[in-house]
Write a protein that holds these residues in place. Structure first.
Motif, mmCIF file in Angstrom:
data_model
loop_
_atom_site.group_PDB
_atom_site.id
_atom_site.type_symbol
_atom_site.label_atom_id
_atom_site.label_comp_id
_atom_site.label_asym_id
_atom_site.label_seq_id
_atom_site.Cartn_x
_atom_site.Cartn_y
_atom_site.Cartn_z
ATOM 1 N N LEU A 142 5.856 14.420 -25.651
ATOM 2 C CA LEU A 142 5.472 13.727 -26.880
ATOM 3 C C LEU A 142 6.452 12.596 -27.202
ATOM 4 O O LEU A 142 6.051 11.522 -27.665
ATOM 5 C CB LEU A 142 5.400 14.717 -28.040
ATOM 6 N N ASN A 143 7.719 12.847 -26.955
ATOM 7 C CA ASN A 143 8.726 11.809 -27.168
ATOM 8 C C ASN A 143 8.445 10.602 -26.273
ATOM 9 O O ASN A 143 8.515 9.449 -26.718
ATOM 10 C CB ASN A 143 10.114 12.371 -26.876
ATOM 11 N N ASN A 144 8.093 10.869 -25.011
ATOM 12 C CA ASN A 144 7.752 9.789 -24.094
ATOM 13 C C ASN A 144 6.504 9.038 -24.552
ATOM 14 O O ASN A 144 6.439 7.808 -24.475
ATOM 15 C CB ASN A 144 7.525 10.343 -22.684
ATOM 16 N N ILE A 196 -2.152 8.295 -29.313
ATOM 17 C CA ILE A 196 -1.548 9.439 -28.643
ATOM 18 C C ILE A 196 -2.432 10.649 -28.917
ATOM 19 O O ILE A 196 -2.803 10.897 -30.069
ATOM 20 C CB ILE A 196 -0.118 9.701 -29.151
ATOM 21 N N SER A 197 -2.766 11.390 -27.880
ATOM 22 C CA SER A 197 -3.671 12.537 -28.028
ATOM 23 C C SER A 197 -3.120 13.744 -27.277
ATOM 24 O O SER A 197 -2.577 13.597 -26.177
ATOM 25 C CB SER A 197 -5.072 12.209 -27.489
ATOM 26 N N VAL A 256 -1.151 15.614 -22.559
ATOM 27 C CA VAL A 256 -0.519 14.691 -23.501
ATOM 28 C C VAL A 256 -0.836 13.278 -23.011
ATOM 29 O O VAL A 256 -0.354 12.851 -21.962
ATOM 30 C CB VAL A 256 0.997 14.907 -23.588
ATOM 31 N N CYS A 257 -1.675 12.576 -23.778
ATOM 32 C CA CYS A 257 -2.196 11.273 -23.344
ATOM 33 C C CYS A 257 -1.697 10.171 -24.285
ATOM 34 O O CYS A 257 -1.515 10.402 -25.482
ATOM 35 C CB CYS A 257 -3.724 11.265 -23.346
ATOM 36 N N ASN A 258 -1.520 8.992 -23.732
ATOM 37 C CA ASN A 258 -1.220 7.832 -24.574
ATOM 38 C C ASN A 258 -1.818 6.585 -23.957
ATOM 39 O O ASN A 258 -1.912 6.439 -22.730
ATOM 40 C CB ASN A 258 0.282 7.659 -24.788
ATOM 41 N N SER A 259 -2.249 5.687 -24.822
ATOM 42 C CA SER A 259 -2.853 4.432 -24.376
ATOM 43 C C SER A 259 -1.810 3.330 -24.367
ATOM 44 O O SER A 259 -0.720 3.477 -24.910
ATOM 45 C CB SER A 259 -4.011 4.050 -25.303
ATOM 46 N N GLY A 260 -2.168 2.231 -23.726
ATOM 47 C CA GLY A 260 -1.307 1.054 -23.769
ATOM 48 C C GLY A 260 -0.376 0.911 -22.589
ATOM 49 O O GLY A 260 0.328 -0.104 -22.467
ATOM 50 N N VAL A 261 -0.323 1.899 -21.718
ATOM 51 C CA VAL A 261 0.527 1.796 -20.534
ATOM 52 C C VAL A 261 -0.163 2.512 -19.384
ATOM 53 O O VAL A 261 -0.804 3.543 -19.570
ATOM 54 C CB VAL A 261 1.930 2.392 -20.789
ATOM 55 N N GLU A 262 -0.072 1.929 -18.213
ATOM 56 C CA GLU A 262 -0.667 2.527 -17.021
ATOM 57 C C GLU A 262 0.398 2.607 -15.934
ATOM 58 O O GLU A 262 1.105 1.635 -15.668
ATOM 59 C CB GLU A 262 -1.859 1.705 -16.549
ATOM 60 N N ILE A 263 0.541 3.793 -15.336
ATOM 61 C CA ILE A 263 1.537 4.013 -14.294
ATOM 62 C C ILE A 263 0.859 3.878 -12.934
ATOM 63 O O ILE A 263 -0.133 4.562 -12.660
ATOM 64 C CB ILE A 263 2.186 5.401 -14.438
ATOM 65 N N LEU A 264 1.381 3.012 -12.098
ATOM 66 C CA LEU A 264 0.813 2.822 -10.777
ATOM 67 C C LEU A 264 0.851 4.124 -9.979
ATOM 68 O O LEU A 264 1.777 4.926 -10.122
ATOM 69 C CB LEU A 264 1.580 1.733 -10.024
#
Length: 210
Positions: free
Chosen positions: A111-113, A124-125, A141-149
């Motif tokens: 959640l901190n990340n 954040i979901s 734990v999901c978050n929008s706005g960033v995508e990790i290759l």
């Protein structure tokens, strides 16, 4: 010593004028001291988990009532950063028997990340469900706005590895958080992996119900 110096300087009125850069410099000093303390604590925790000397303290808990309490401290932080934060827990999820301190530490780190890497206006979901086939609880734990290759998916769980240019709030970190998450989840006989697509990232934690 930093704490006592802070009190002394405030008593002397050194932080009262906005033109005085001392307050800003001193805040940097305190932040860096705290980051060093966090680094040492994380390294000690990793060493303890690697040693396998601690035993699990198992207890039974309903995630429907427990998980919202873990999320609650992050609500104010998300609000301050103009982020949405929601939680959904499947009604069919049974009580789980696990080590709550390990699980709480792992989820709090995720959640901190999520708060750290989600830009203003992002979402954040947290989703909790049950996988009947494997008899495991699943927390996403999901978050929008960033995508990790995809090339980064395995490396992000390595010690000291940090994703470049993905910290919009400039919080910084030790690079040990996700390494700790992996160790903690494995301690619970579970797994954690990352999924990332369409501008969204999700960390998926699976652990046995009993």
């Amino acid at each position: 010593a930093v704490h006592m110096l802070d009190l002394t300087l405030r008593d002397l009125g050194m932080f009262k004028t906005q033109a005085n850069p001392l307050d800003r410099y001193f805040q940097v000093l305190k932040d860096e001291c705290q980051r060093e303390i966090n680094l040492i604590d994380d390294l000690l925790d990793l060493a303890l988990l690697d040693s396998q000397e601690t035993s699990l303290n198992l207890s039974e808990v309903s995630l429907q009532s427990w998980l919202p309490k873990i999320v609650e401290p992050f609500l104010a932080r998300a609000y301050d950063h103009q982020q949405g934060l929601k939680i959904e827990i499947a009604a069919s999820l049974p009580a789980v028997k696990t080590d709550l301190s390990c699980l709480e530490r792992a989820l709090a780190e995720l959640l901190n990340n999520a708060c750290k890497y989600t830009p203003a206006g992002g979402q954040i979901s947290i989703f909790a469900s049950v996988d009947d086939q494997s008899k495991s609880a699943v927390v996403r734990v999901c978050n929008s706005g960033v995508e990790i290759l995809s090339s980064e998916h395995d490396r992000i769980f390595d010690k000291f590895y940090r994703i470049p240019n993905s910290d919009p709030w400039k919080h910084g970190g030790t690079g040990l958080g996700l390494a700790l998450v992996k160790k903690l989840v494995e301690r619970l006989k579970g797994t954690v992996h990352v999924e990332s697509f369409h501008g969204e990232t999700a960390f998926v934690v699976r652990f046995p119900i009993a």
